[in-house]
Enzyme design. Structure first.
Site, PDB file in Angstrom:
ATOM      1  CG  HIS A  30      -2.068  -0.800   1.365  1.00 23.80           C
ATOM      2  ND1 HIS A  30      -3.225  -0.789   0.596  1.00 23.80           N
ATOM      3  CD2 HIS A  30      -1.833  -2.158   1.682  1.00 23.80           C
ATOM      4  CE1 HIS A  30      -4.133  -1.846   0.906  1.00 23.80           C
ATOM      5  NE2 HIS A  30      -3.120  -2.850   1.422  1.00 23.80           N
ATOM      6  CE  LYS A  51      -2.450  10.770   3.205  1.00 25.87           C
ATOM      7  NZ  LYS A  51      -2.853   9.818   2.037  1.00 25.87           N
ATOM      8  CE  LYS A  73     -13.820   6.049   0.938  1.00 22.42           C
ATOM      9  NZ  LYS A  73     -13.008   6.135   2.338  1.00 22.42           N
ATOM     10  CE  LYS A 106      -6.229  13.705   0.465  1.00 22.97           C
ATOM     11  NZ  LYS A 106      -6.278  12.876  -0.420  1.00 22.97           N
ATOM     12  NE  ARG A 107      -3.343  10.094   9.927  1.00 23.72           N
ATOM     13  CZ  ARG A 107      -3.136   9.194  10.686  1.00 23.72           C
ATOM     14  NH1 ARG A 107      -3.599   8.224  11.302  1.00 23.72           N
ATOM     15  NH2 ARG A 107      -2.001   9.235  11.566  1.00 23.72           N
ATOM     16  CB  THR A 116      -9.930   4.803  -1.093  1.00 18.36           C
ATOM     17  OG1 THR A 116      -9.327   5.154   0.128  1.00 18.36           O
ATOM     18  CG2 THR A 116      -9.150   3.786  -1.731  1.00 18.36           C
TER      19      THR A 116
HETATM   20  C1  376 Z   1       1.010   2.468   7.506  1.00 14.43           C
HETATM   21  C2  376 Z   1       1.823   2.788   6.467  1.00 14.43           C
HETATM   22  C3  376 Z   1       3.126   2.669   6.704  1.00 14.43           C
HETATM   23  C4  376 Z   1       3.811   2.154   7.888  1.00 14.43           C
HETATM   24  C5  376 Z   1       2.880   1.851   8.951  1.00 14.43           C
HETATM   25  C6  376 Z   1       1.543   2.049   8.780  1.00 14.43           C
HETATM   26  C7  376 Z   1       0.802   1.458   9.839  1.00 14.43           C
HETATM   27  C8  376 Z   1      -0.394   1.517   9.672  1.00 14.43           C
HETATM   28  C9  376 Z   1      -1.158   2.136   8.409  1.00 14.43           C
HETATM   29  C10 376 Z   1      -0.409   2.522   7.471  1.00 14.43           C
HETATM   30  N1  376 Z   1      -1.252   2.905   6.373  1.00 14.43           N
HETATM   31  C11 376 Z   1      -0.976   3.168   5.085  1.00 14.43           C
HETATM   32  O1  376 Z   1       0.072   2.477   4.728  1.00 14.43           O
HETATM   33  C12 376 Z   1      -1.815   3.128   4.327  1.00 14.43           C
HETATM   34  O2  376 Z   1      -2.978   3.737   4.751  1.00 14.43           O
HETATM   35  N2  376 Z   1      -1.669   3.413   3.003  1.00 14.43           N
HETATM   36  C13 376 Z   1      -2.642   3.838   2.109  1.00 14.43           C
HETATM   37  O3  376 Z   1      -3.495   2.611   1.753  1.00 14.43           O
HETATM   38  C14 376 Z   1      -4.555   3.148   0.613  1.00 14.43           C
HETATM   39  C15 376 Z   1      -5.464   1.948   0.360  1.00 14.43           C
HETATM   40  O4  376 Z   1      -4.531   0.944  -0.447  1.00 14.43           O
HETATM   41  C16 376 Z   1      -4.102   3.980  -0.395  1.00 14.43           C
HETATM   42  O5  376 Z   1      -5.280   4.163  -1.238  1.00 14.43           O
HETATM   43  C17 376 Z   1      -3.405   5.151   0.073  1.00 14.43           C
HETATM   44  O6  376 Z   1      -2.766   5.664  -1.186  1.00 14.43           O
HETATM   45  C18 376 Z   1      -2.226   4.679   0.819  1.00 14.43           C
HETATM   46  O7  376 Z   1      -1.626   5.755   1.290  1.00 14.43           O
END
Ligand code: 376
Length: 831
Positions: free
Chosen positions: A371, A568, A674, A562-563, A670
């Site tokens: 991701h 971003k 929406k 978003k975060r 995502t």
């Molecule tokens: C983390 C990412 C990196 C390292 C640790 C993490 C711990 C928890 C959550 C993370 N979140 C993501 O990696 C994340 O939310 N990535 C997003 O995933 C979405 C679904 O595929 C994509 O649409 C976003 O572009 C991507 O940033």
């Protein structure tokens, strides 16, 4: 025992036949008996709970039938392993998917309460950070709706994503004690606990045949207790399960202290075990390397695998030959990738398979989704920590790596550099384990989440692995569920759509394209505009009550939620806001199209720059909102505590969706989908899934800007932001106003780190580079908004082009290319 079981089975069958059990009676029963309340304690919360139990009864019946049917079909199944499931609220979703709206409304009528009001009483299940966690939730909805046997496995965090408030413009974090008032949807199964090992040593034992066995000794064990949450499909009688694990102490904890007479002290150490599932880590996009986080990961994987394997052994005996034809594990990023060595451990140590046979089973049942492309987000764990916490798992990883490196040396004979680059163990003063490499080596499928992202993985981050195993790599562009993100959150629009096209669009979302033919229909445009306006009024109320800022629904609603992260580029957005304000201050107002700009999102608590961006947004908002001259043209708000429920109000009310990441950094996005479904136009870079949105909706209906991926590396080579600023009249003015301290009169210099980052030749995010082009795209958006009919017509075209971005399409692709599951008997009642 047999008799009890037979009797129970008969009574279950009777219960499920009692279809016409009165909803209202059940509601009263749960209120008075399950909750033990009377009319003195009538409150929205208790009524919500009683309603939830009433609906849960209906879910449980269907869940049982779903399980039974699959048992009879003995079909292949998927375990979706994720450290995060960002489910949001469940009540209204269940009402929609079970088609219970009229039952519920009827039984609430006598209390004079509307479902919508009662729904507010439910806490969001915020068991995730952002995109990755919400994607898992959308996928569960689609799997159930497509009747696929997919079970989610995650952690039942006692505290989910922190609640955010804003104090003097700064983010403040508060614990999210979401379970405090009880969680009516879950059903625990304490008898199905699993035992998880930590610490200790590995001992070699020789049996009477002279064979070696590995024994994980002196471990400190923790129990994993499952809690099941029903996941209903849309009007198809299928109810899947989300199984969340909670950690508990075993009864033999700390015997030493116990025997020394310190009974109470010994009991108090229960806390240590219970800490594991206490809190969700709030860092998205950077790994903090904390021991407790690794414990969470292993805890989830070990509990899930032991659970699934014990079911397998109950049904098939200890014969794993066909296991991978019946089971796939989908790993949601590397966070659960420790499942690979853990399944090896179980098969080798507990069932005595040979390495060869165990590896075949494991590597044919694991599939990994990546991701993120950010290098700082790739998980690496110190070998030392593994050695101490999970000694047997480390041994297995070493063995996996040794065998893998042999394969590398066959493919690239004599290329030591290749071996070093591809090794699962990164050598150095403090060696680490590269979890992404472990995940690739141990999986039969590796996928990215948008076309560009998958290309960048194969040509960059994972290039060598792609050269070695090209057939393993595949793309699965993300999607979102049209049930929650259109039918539920925008009911008026959903009704309007259903007057023009068959109601089946909720299930077959590709049909939404039929809406395109009404994009020039003036009556339809008018209806479309009226609904948008009402949605904007509703959002305005929320903004007024939480931010004390008055939005005006006649103005354009320009939204970025978003975060908060540098990549971003919320900073770029607020620079544009400052630019508009600068124009207003200079009286250059003839071209200004009035806007309300909304921001929302959480920053990781330790992420200094992201928190500073929040402060800047709030300070700029304060100055602008207090300036009477600006009022007719510009209003700015930062909505605290952005979450799933807030998005349900925000996306139906948005005109312009901001998707402005530095190209090559956003894996997919995502939120962009929406907004599009709800008829927003996008202003965006050509990054992640934005590219596919742009292709689907066509130029003219999307405001694209910014550096393109092929130019990025050249741009970085001789990037000179200072000269860019000098040459841009607009950016110069903005930077000057910022530097003058205009937005921080009483807090001098606080924004210096942000200003410095814009001017830094090493600025990863290329903010200055994209600024002018961004302003130009914003101007185009404003121009179009002057012609409301044109705007709404293109809004319709956006919704009409969003068919591809349904998670039903995504999941159908996962199933076709990776899982190959057979849907259980489809029972979609025509809607
Ligand atoms: C983390 C990412 C990196 C390292 C640790 C993490 C711990 C928890 C959550 C993370 N979140 C993501 O990696 C994340 O939310 N990535 C997003 O995933 C979405 C679904 O595929 C994509 O649409 C976003 O572009 C991507 O940033």
């Amino acid at each position: 025992m047999k008799k009890i079981m037979d009797d129970l089975k008969e009574s279950e069958m009777n219960l499920s036949r009692l279809k016409d059990y009165s909803f209202e009676d059940d509601l009263l029963h749960h209120f008075h008996y399950t909750l033990g309340r009377d009319h003195f304690s009538a409150s929205h919360y208790y009524l919500f709970q009683a309603l939830a139990y009433t609906i849960r009864d209906r879910l449980v019946t269907r869940c049982r039938q779903t399980i039974e049917q699959r048992y009879l079909q003995s079909s292949k199944q998927v375990a979706y392993l994720s450290l995060e499931f960002l489910m949001g609220r469940a009540l209204t979703n269940a009402v929609l998917n079970l088609d219970l709206a009229s039952d519920v409304e009827q039984s609430l009528r006598s209390y004079g309460i509307k479902l919508e009001e009662l729904a507010q009483a439910e806490n969001d299940a915020g068991l995730g950070n952002g995109g990755l966690g919400r994607l898992a939730a959308c996928f569960l909805d689609s799997c159930a709706t497509l009747s696929l046997p997919v079970t989610g496995y995650g952690i039942r965090y006692e505290y989910g994503m922190f609640n955010q408030s804003v104090n003097n413009g700064y983010q403040v974090e508060h614990p999210d004690n979401w379970l405090r008032k009880g969680h009516p949807w879950e059903i625990s199964a304490p008898e199905q606990f699993q035992r998880i090992k930590f610490y200790g040593q590995v001992r070699i034992q020789i049996d009477k045949h002279g064979r070696q066995h590995r024994v994980w000794d002196n471990s400190q064990d923790v129990l994993a207790i499952p809690y099941d949450i029903p996941v209903p499909g849309y009007k198809n009688e299928v109810v899947n399960t989300l199984r969340l694990w909670k950690s508990e102490a075993t009864d033999e904890f700390n015997l030493n202290e116990f025997n020394a007479g310190s009974y109470s002290e010994a009991v108090a150490t229960k806390n240590l075990a219970e800490q594991i599932t206490m809190v969700l880590y709030p860092n998205d996009a950077s790994e903090s390397g904390k021991e407790l986080r690794l414990k969470q990961q292993y805890f989830l994987c070990s509990a899930t695998l032991q659970d699934i394997i014990s079911h397998w052994v109950d049904n098939h005996g200890a014969n794993f030959h066909d296991f991978n034809n019946f089971q796939v594990f989908q790993l949601n990023d590397t966070h659960p990738s420790i499942a690979i060595p853990e399944l090896m451990r179980i098969l080798l140590d507990e069932y005595e398979l040979t390495w060869h046979e165990a590896w075949r089973v494991v590597s044919q049942s694991m599939a990994y989704t990546n991701h993120t492309l950010l290098p700082e987000a790739l998980e690496k764990w110190p070998v030392e920590l593994f050695n101490y916490l999970l000694p047997r798992i480390l041994e297995i990883i070493y063995e996996i790596n040794a065998r893998f490196l042999t394969e590398v040396s066959y493919h690239w004979p004599g290329d030591i550099e290749k071996q070093r680059n591809m090794s699962i163990i990164e050598e150095g003063e403090k060696p680490t384990i590269r979890m992404a490499y472990l995940a690739i080596v141990g999986s039969f499928s590796v996928n990215g989440v948008a076309q560009l992202h998958t290309q960048l993985l194969s040509s960059g981050l994972f290039k060598d692995f792609y050269l070695l195993w090209p057939q393993r790599f595949n793309n699965k562009t993300n999607g979102v569920t049209p049930r929650r993100w259109l039918a539920h959150c925008n009911p008026a629009l959903a009704r309007l759509i259903s007057t023009k096209i068959d109601h089946d669009w909720i299930l077959d979302f590709s049909q939404i394209s039929l809406l395109g033919q009404y994009s020039q229909d003036s009556e339809f445009i008018e209806q479309w505009a009226t609904i948008k306006r009402a949605n904007k009024d509703k959002l305005s109320q929320l903004v007024k009550s939480t931010c004390d800022v008055q939005f005006d629904s006649a103005m354009m609603f320009d939204v970025q939620v978003k975060r908060i992260h540098e990549y971003k580029r919320q900073l770029l957005n607020i620079l544009h806001v400052i630019h508009l304000y600068e124009c207003i201050r200079n009286g250059e107002v003839e071209h200004i199209v009035p806007r309300c700009v909304l921001f929302g999102g959480k920053a990781a608590p330790g992420y200094f720059m992201a928190k500073l961006v929040i402060k800047l947004i709030n300070n700029v908002a304060k100055v602008i909102n207090d300036d009477q001259v600006a009022k007719p043209f510009l209003r700015v708000a930062f909505l605290p505590n952005y979450n799933v429920s807030a998005m349900e109000i925000i996306c139906p009310a948005t005109d312009l969706s901001e998707q402005i990441s530095t190209t090559g950094k956003e894996a997919s996005g995502t939120g962009n989908m929406k907004f599009m479904m709800n008829g927003a136009l996008t202003i965006g870079t050509l990054d992640g899934a934005n590219i596919e949105i742009f292709d689907a909706v066509g130029d003219g209906n999307y405001f694209s800007f910014g550096a393109q991926i092929n130019d990025i590396s050249t741009i970085r080579e001789n990037y000179n932001p200072q000269s860019i600023i000098k040459e841009s009249a607009n950016l110069s003015r903005v930077v000057q106003l910022l530097e003058s301290g205009y937005f921080n009169l009483f807090e001098p210099e606080i924004f210096t780190p942000l200003i410095k980052s814009i001017k830094d030749p090493n600025d990863q995010w290329l903010t200055a580079y994209d600024f002018d082009d961004y302003v130009a795209a914003q101007t185009k958006a404003s121009e179009l908004y002057k012609n409301k009919t044109q705007w709404h017509s293109r809004s319709i075209l956006n919704t009409a082009a969003s068919g591809y971005f349904s998670s039903d399409r995504t999941i159908a692709e996962y199933n076709k290319d990776i899982w190959q599951l057979v849907p259980s008997h489809q029972k979609h009642s025509k809607t």
